[in-house]
Design an enzyme around this catalytic site. Structure first.
Site: not given
Length: 192
Positions: A100, A64, A56, A58, A135, A107, A75, A14, A139
């Site tokens: 993902k 989330s 990510d 999304h 982070a 989530e 985000h 990520d 993740c």
């Protein structure tokens, strides 16, 4: 020293614009992982070893997000600038990209959750994963946890991770858990 072997892979977690300073959900000093990861990428590609990168991805109504009752600002919305990989991250053309948290109602902090990452790694005969990215306390932690659960030997690239630290002890706790689970901690200098 750790010597790279034919059954190794680099997994970058990520490293997206929204997680860098100025992004929608910035990880403090998150941009500092980019040049270090590029050096890891060079080592792995020079040996002909695969590079994987999670992201990510999304939908705009992801669970989330605060508007949906989640803890985070919007985000890494699929197709937006914030969801792009960091400028300067030199991913090889053949990098395997794993998206993902792509559905609105689930989530997924781990790169393994709801993806075919484990199967793709096993199809290539990968046994050891070298993990860096963002982070540390979300993740990266969850990806390392699942990688170990799937039977991979995991090396955490401690010079190529950064934490959000929503709570001051989050990074320390995440590192302790990963070590307790069996992840080995290394830096670039320890990789031959």
């Amino acid at each position: 020293m750790i010597e790279l072997q034919d059954h190794d892979a680099l997994l970058i977690v990520d490293v997206q614009k929204d997680f860098l300073p100025g992004g929608a959900l910035p990880v403090p000093e998150g941009d500092e992982v980019v040049p270090v990861l590029n050096r890891y990428i060079e080592r792995f590609t020079r040996r002909g070893l695969p590079v994987f990168a999670t992201r990510d991805w999304h939908p705009p109504n992801h669970c989330s997000f605060r508007d949906q009752g989640g803890p985070w600002p919007p985000h890494c919305v699929a197709g937006t600038k914030g969801a792009e990989f960091a400028d300067g991250l030199r991913l090889p053309e053949d990098t395997v990209i794993v998206s993902k948290a792509t559905g609105p109602e689930r989530e997924a902090y781990s790169g393994f959750e709801g993806t075919d990452l484990a199967a793709r790694l096993k199809d290539l005969g990968i046994r050891r994963l070298f993990v860096g990215g963002l982070a540390t306390d979300y993740c990266v932690l969850n990806t390392v946890r699942d990688a170990i659960r799937h039977g991979f030997e995991v090396f955490l690239l401690t010079d190529a991770v950064r934490a959000v630290n929503v709570h001051p002890e989050d990074e320390r706790k995440a590192l302790e858990e990963m070590r307790r689970l069996g992840a080995r901690f290394i830096t670039l200098e320890a990789l031959s």
